[in-house]
Design an enzyme around this catalytic site. Structure first.
Site, PDB file in Angstrom:
ATOM      1  N   HIS A 191       4.323   3.811  12.208  1.00 53.39           N
ATOM      2  CA  HIS A 191       3.247   4.607  12.823  1.00 53.39           C
ATOM      3  C   HIS A 191       3.773   5.601  13.859  1.00 53.39           C
ATOM      4  O   HIS A 191       2.989   6.416  14.347  1.00 53.39           O
ATOM      5  CB  HIS A 191       2.155   3.722  13.468  1.00 53.39           C
ATOM      6  CG  HIS A 191       1.380   2.907  12.499  1.00 53.39           C
ATOM      7  ND1 HIS A 191       0.114   2.426  12.775  1.00 53.39           N
ATOM      8  CD2 HIS A 191       1.664   2.456  11.252  1.00 53.39           C
ATOM      9  CE1 HIS A 191      -0.335   1.719  11.747  1.00 53.39           C
ATOM     10  NE2 HIS A 191       0.602   1.728  10.806  1.00 53.39           N
ATOM     11  N   HIS A 246       0.850  -1.192   0.000  1.00 50.10           N
ATOM     12  CA  HIS A 246       0.000   0.000   0.000  1.00 50.10           C
ATOM     13  C   HIS A 246       0.886   1.243   0.000  1.00 50.10           C
ATOM     14  O   HIS A 246       1.990   1.234   0.549  1.00 50.10           O
ATOM     15  CB  HIS A 246      -0.983   0.017   1.175  1.00 50.10           C
ATOM     16  CG  HIS A 246      -0.366   0.086   2.540  1.00 50.10           C
ATOM     17  ND1 HIS A 246       0.028   1.274   3.125  1.00 50.10           N
ATOM     18  CD2 HIS A 246      -0.070  -0.884   3.447  1.00 50.10           C
ATOM     19  CE1 HIS A 246       0.524   1.034   4.333  1.00 50.10           C
ATOM     20  NE2 HIS A 246       0.484  -0.268   4.553  1.00 50.10           N
ATOM     21  N   GLU A 271      -5.130   1.667   3.078  1.00 51.06           N
ATOM     22  CA  GLU A 271      -4.997   0.603   4.077  1.00 51.06           C
ATOM     23  C   GLU A 271      -4.935   1.159   5.493  1.00 51.06           C
ATOM     24  O   GLU A 271      -5.541   0.608   6.417  1.00 51.06           O
ATOM     25  CB  GLU A 271      -3.750  -0.234   3.782  1.00 51.06           C
ATOM     26  CG  GLU A 271      -3.656  -1.534   4.588  1.00 51.06           C
ATOM     27  CD  GLU A 271      -3.018  -1.353   5.965  1.00 51.06           C
ATOM     28  OE1 GLU A 271      -3.237  -2.214   6.830  1.00 51.06           O
ATOM     29  OE2 GLU A 271      -2.320  -0.332   6.163  1.00 51.06           O
ATOM     30  N   GLU A 272      -4.203   2.241   5.676  1.00 51.78           N
ATOM     31  CA  GLU A 272      -4.019   2.781   7.029  1.00 51.78           C
ATOM     32  C   GLU A 272      -5.315   3.350   7.609  1.00 51.78           C
ATOM     33  O   GLU A 272      -5.449   3.443   8.831  1.00 51.78           O
ATOM     34  CB  GLU A 272      -2.939   3.860   7.030  1.00 51.78           C
ATOM     35  CG  GLU A 272      -1.551   3.396   6.613  1.00 51.78           C
ATOM     36  CD  GLU A 272      -0.897   2.465   7.621  1.00 51.78           C
ATOM     37  OE1 GLU A 272      -1.557   2.065   8.601  1.00 51.78           O
ATOM     38  OE2 GLU A 272       0.281   2.122   7.422  1.00 51.78           O
ATOM     39  N   ASP A 277      -0.496   4.421   0.794  1.00 47.60           N
ATOM     40  CA  ASP A 277      -0.929   5.426   1.770  1.00 47.60           C
ATOM     41  C   ASP A 277      -0.153   5.230   3.061  1.00 47.60           C
ATOM     42  O   ASP A 277       0.367   4.135   3.338  1.00 47.60           O
ATOM     43  CB  ASP A 277      -2.438   5.341   2.019  1.00 47.60           C
ATOM     44  CG  ASP A 277      -2.832   4.091   2.789  1.00 47.60           C
ATOM     45  OD1 ASP A 277      -2.503   2.988   2.332  1.00 47.60           O
ATOM     46  OD2 ASP A 277      -3.464   4.218   3.860  1.00 47.60           O
ATOM     47  N   ASP A 333       6.549   1.151   5.961  1.00 45.30           N
ATOM     48  CA  ASP A 333       5.111   0.831   5.963  1.00 45.30           C
ATOM     49  C   ASP A 333       4.346   1.810   5.095  1.00 45.30           C
ATOM     50  O   ASP A 333       3.848   2.811   5.587  1.00 45.30           O
ATOM     51  CB  ASP A 333       4.604   0.886   7.414  1.00 45.30           C
ATOM     52  CG  ASP A 333       3.143   0.497   7.550  1.00 45.30           C
ATOM     53  OD1 ASP A 333       2.649  -0.246   6.700  1.00 45.30           O
ATOM     54  OD2 ASP A 333       2.511   0.956   8.507  1.00 45.30           O
TER      55      ASP A 333
END
Length: 451
Positions: free
Chosen positions: A423, A90, A156-157, A92, A123
């Site tokens: 994150h 992903h 996705e996030e 995003d 990520d």
């Protein structure tokens, strides 16, 4: 790394990989268009589409998904009669949180102490580059021996399920013999790991109201019901004294049978402050891979700076609940909502809104694809044997794909080892991990084609 020609090719491509990841990280592709411009996500999507076209992919398309974001699709034909492998990542990313807390700007890829720092570097924009590296290495060493589909998700996030709904509406698009999800990570840098389980998740927004408007705390405080205090009571009810998650009716005593997560290692990975206890009971692996976990993600209430002496008329919070395989996320959401209503004090008005939801996932690690991956990882990580671990995070698409294609094997690998700090502020990727996992993926595709 060894003298394996694929490994040598990947090593030679690493400067290009860094340049490409620098370009990708520069897009502020947070799929919350109230915070960041839609054009940033569109820019990242077009970058990936152009990259796929340059590698000879056909049918490259930006798919408009039901949540208002775009996923990028492409198809690279292999030899006639070959197997088909879907590669997922992903583009995003999570918001950078406090940009001032970053050592270097979050949307600039910066090399420091042997790692590449930037939001999305691990990520999962690094996952996009990993797939490109693997395919380029194969093309330079005899060709890609399978049909390849690539799908790069755009939300996705956010957990809003755009690609999941699109896949359900177009089930033929992502059919494959095996799916490689490039959004997990090694248990420890240098220890090749496939992720065997993912927790499911639900996001619920809670609103508590008690008054028609804020009141003077001196004139009315002590008798007027305070909505913020009521919300605090509700949130506190979601944890036992030891910090374990307590949602009425939701089981929380499962045990993890497999690779263990030593407590001291976890404390170091999580950067727990000295003297602060871990929460919950059981082993760390039990707590982060096999049991539900509630987290209060945010609270809307007056900030300390500028606060007035008022009894609050309303307050709200966003709650995340992670659930392990074997627990239905829909039922868990219902239990969470019922718990919130039952534990709201003083007759306060409470409402809940479901923001996002995804089911847990459990892989079949005894499948032929896993044998091919184990062989590949043994070459990419000399002297190491592939391990299977859980992951406390959620990739809702995995369960959707498993439901749509029950005969398809699904493997989870990726760049999000603990030091990546995904994150969090100062997210980074290990270029050594990127190099080795790209080699492993390339060799896996070759092994799997021959199996």
């Amino acid at each position: 790394m060894s003298s394996n020609p694929v490994a040598e090719t990947v090593a030679s491509l690493m400067p290009r990989a860094k340049a490409e990841l620098t370009e990708l990280v520069a897009f502020k592709s947070v799929a919350d268009f109230d915070q960041y411009p839609r054009s940033e996500s569109e820019g990242a999507a077009n970058w990936i589409a152009d990259a796929l076209r340059s590698e000879g992919f056909q049918d490259v398309a930006l798919l408009d998904t039901p949540d208002g974001t775009q996923s990028v699709y492409g198809y690279l034909p292999g030899p006639e009669g070959a197997k088909t492998v879907l590669l997922y990542a992903h583009y995003d990313v999570q918001p950078p949180l406090d940009e001032a807390a970053w050592t270097t700007p979050p949307f600039e890829l910066v090399e420091r102490d042997g790692r590449w720092y930037g939001r999305g570097s691990a990520d999962c924009k690094g996952g996009v580059v990993m797939h490109l590296l693997a395919l380029r290495a194969l093309k330079a060493n005899g060709g890609v021996p399978v049909h390849v589909k690539v799908i790069a998700e755009g939300s996705e996030e956010q957990g809003t399920g755009g690609l999941e709904r699109y896949a359900e509406e177009h089930p033929e698009l992502l059919t494959a013999d095996t799916i490689v999800i490039g959004d997990a990570g090694n248990f420890r840098a240098g220890l090749p790991t496939v992720t065997a389980t993912l927790r499911g998740m639900t996001l619920v927004r809670v609103q508590v109201d008690t008054l028609e408007g804020n009141l003077h705390s001196g004139q009315f405080g002590g008798a007027a019901p305070d909505a913020l205090a009521a919300l605090i009571r509700v949130l506190d009810s979601l944890r036992a004294k030891d910090g374990s998650t307590t949602v009425d009716g939701l089981a929380g005593e499962a045990a993890w049978d497999g690779l263990q997560y030593e407590e001291q290692a976890f404390r170091e990975d999580a950067k727990v402050l000295d003297g602060v206890e871990l929460i919950g009971s059981g082993t760390v692996a039990d707590r982060v891979w096999a049991r539900p976990a509630v987290t209060v993600l945010g609270i809307d209430c007056p900030p300390v700076v500028g606060a007035t002496p008022s009894v609050q008329a309303g307050a709200r919070a966003l709650i995340s609940l992670r659930v392990p395989p074997g627990v239905d996320a829909v039922e868990a959401t219902k239990l969470l909502e019922a718990h919130i209503e039952a534990h709201t004090p003083w007759g306060a008005r409470v409402s809940t809104e479901r923001i996002g939801q995804g089911q847990a996932f459990r892989a079949d690690t005894s499948s032929p694809a896993y044998a091919s991956m184990a062989e590949a990882m043994a070459v990419a990580y000399p002297g190491q044997k592939m391990q299977s671990a859980g992951m406390g995070g959620s990739i809702p698409l995995c369960n959707t794909l498993a439901s749509l294609y029950p005969e398809t094997e699904i493997l989870l690998i990726g760049l999000s080892e603990p030091k990546a700090q995904i994150h969090a502020v100062n997210e980074s990727v290990s270029p050594d991990e990127l190099e080795r996992l790209s080699v492993a993926e390339a060799l896996f595709l070759r092994n799997y084609a021959a199996s």
